[in-house]
Scaffold this active site. Structure first.
Site, PDB file in Angstrom:
ATOM      1  N   ARG A  37       0.966  -1.077  -0.081  1.00 35.39           N
ATOM      2  CA  ARG A  37      -0.111  -0.149   0.005  1.00 35.39           C
ATOM      3  C   ARG A  37       0.858   1.233  -0.002  1.00 35.39           C
ATOM      4  NH1 ARG A  37      -5.043   1.638   3.242  1.00 35.39           N
ATOM      5  NH2 ARG A  37      -4.849   3.918   3.318  1.00 35.39           N
ATOM      6  N   ARG A  76      -3.986   5.727  -3.678  1.00 33.49           N
ATOM      7  CA  ARG A  76      -3.624   4.435  -3.103  1.00 33.49           C
ATOM      8  C   ARG A  76      -3.628   3.319  -3.772  1.00 33.49           C
ATOM      9  NH1 ARG A  76      -7.409   5.725   0.839  1.00 33.49           N
ATOM     10  NH2 ARG A  76      -6.352   7.761   0.901  1.00 33.49           N
ATOM     11  N   ASP A 118      -7.316  -0.001  -0.833  1.00 27.86           N
ATOM     12  CA  ASP A 118      -7.829   0.518   0.454  1.00 27.86           C
ATOM     13  C   ASP A 118      -9.125  -0.279   0.634  1.00 27.86           C
ATOM     14  OD1 ASP A 118      -7.903   2.380   2.026  1.00 27.86           O
ATOM     15  OD2 ASP A 118      -9.330   3.899   1.048  1.00 27.86           O
ATOM     16  N   ASP A 147     -11.996  -0.840   3.469  1.00 26.72           N
ATOM     17  CA  ASP A 147     -12.917  -0.413   4.537  1.00 26.72           C
ATOM     18  C   ASP A 147     -13.768  -1.246   4.902  1.00 26.72           C
ATOM     19  OD1 ASP A 147     -11.380   2.258   4.198  1.00 26.72           O
ATOM     20  OD2 ASP A 147     -12.762   3.033   2.763  1.00 26.72           O
TER      21      ASP A 147
HETATM   22  N1  ROI Z   1     -12.582   8.311  -4.460  1.00 27.48           N
HETATM   23  C1  ROI Z   1     -13.022   7.223  -5.059  1.00 27.48           C
HETATM   24  N2  ROI Z   1     -13.655   7.541  -6.277  1.00 27.48           N
HETATM   25  N3  ROI Z   1     -12.879   6.008  -4.834  1.00 27.48           N
HETATM   26  C2  ROI Z   1     -12.266   5.746  -3.585  1.00 27.48           C
HETATM   27  O1  ROI Z   1     -12.167   4.338  -3.052  1.00 27.48           O
HETATM   28  C3  ROI Z   1     -11.795   6.653  -2.842  1.00 27.48           C
HETATM   29  N4  ROI Z   1     -10.910   6.663  -1.737  1.00 27.48           N
HETATM   30  C4  ROI Z   1     -10.479   7.607  -1.221  1.00 27.48           C
HETATM   31  C5  ROI Z   1     -10.484   8.858  -1.355  1.00 27.48           C
HETATM   32  C6  ROI Z   1      -9.297   9.349  -1.433  1.00 27.48           C
HETATM   33  C7  ROI Z   1     -11.384   9.779  -0.443  1.00 27.48           C
HETATM   34  N5  ROI Z   1     -11.182   9.286  -2.753  1.00 27.48           N
HETATM   35  C8  ROI Z   1     -11.763   8.031  -3.500  1.00 27.48           C
HETATM   36  O2  ROI Z   1      -9.882   7.291   0.307  1.00 27.48           O
END
Ligand code: ROI
Length: 167
Positions: A92, A101, A104, A106
């Site tokens: 990462r 990134r 990610d 979540d």
């Molecule tokens: N924007 C999009 N379109 N998709 C994401 O997964 C995503 N993840 C984030 C931030 C940087 C807020 N923007 C994102 O963490």
């Protein structure tokens, strides 16, 4: 005497996946396979992959997003550890807050639980307002109940789909 409690209760969880670096489609597809192989987890249900404009600082590449549900006997923090270990395996890179990134993961929902501690807030604080989470969620769980929040259908009504595109 301290006891180690191994739960045999299966809780349905939802996980959001996102990537905009290092071949994002491959990052997200591989992560789905890895989620399917996590210990104490079963019944992975993935959404399609979606392409989305970046939320956050402009000038970063588009994202590939998906969500998946799974059932687990891991506690919320043990599941979080497992997700963070997978992120690390994907080397990462996160240079900037809300910046690009590699991967990610979540934890969006853990059953009906409300969790608020220094490592974890569930439901995920931005879940209601992010089309790249709400649309894939609706694909795999249209009847989803989000604890302490509006229904998924209501969240979708208030959320612009924007350029989100199922791929
Ligand atoms: N924007 C999009 N379109 N998709 C994401 O997964 C995503 N993840 C984030 C931030 C940087 C807020 N923007 C994102 O963490």
């Amino acid at each position: 005497m301290a006891e180690t409690h191994v739960s045999n209760h299966w809780t349905r969880c939802f996980i959001g996946l996102g990537s905009n670096l290092e071949h994002p489609v491959t990052q997200v597809s591989t992560a789905l396979l890895e989620l399917d192989r996590l210990p104490q987890c079963r019944n992975l249900t993935p959404s399609s992959l979606y392409r989305s404009d970046p939320v956050g600082p402009p000038g970063q590449p588009d994202y590939i997003n998906a969500v998946a549900s799974l059932e687990t006997t891991l506690s919320p923090l043990d599941l979080l550890d497992a997700l963070q270990a997978l992120e690390q395996q994907h080397q990462r890179v996160r240079i900037q807050h809300w910046g690009p990134r590699t991967l990610d993961l979540d934890l969006l929902l853990y059953g009906d639980q409300l969790i608020n501690n220094e490592r974890l807030t569930v439901p995920h604080p931005y879940l209601q307002e992010r089309s790249f989470v709400l649309y894939p969620l609706a694909e795999i769980a249209p009847q989803l109940h989000i604890p302490n929040q509006k229904s998924l259908a209501e969240c979708l009504e208030n959320c612009q789909k924007g350029s989100l595109e199922r791929i």
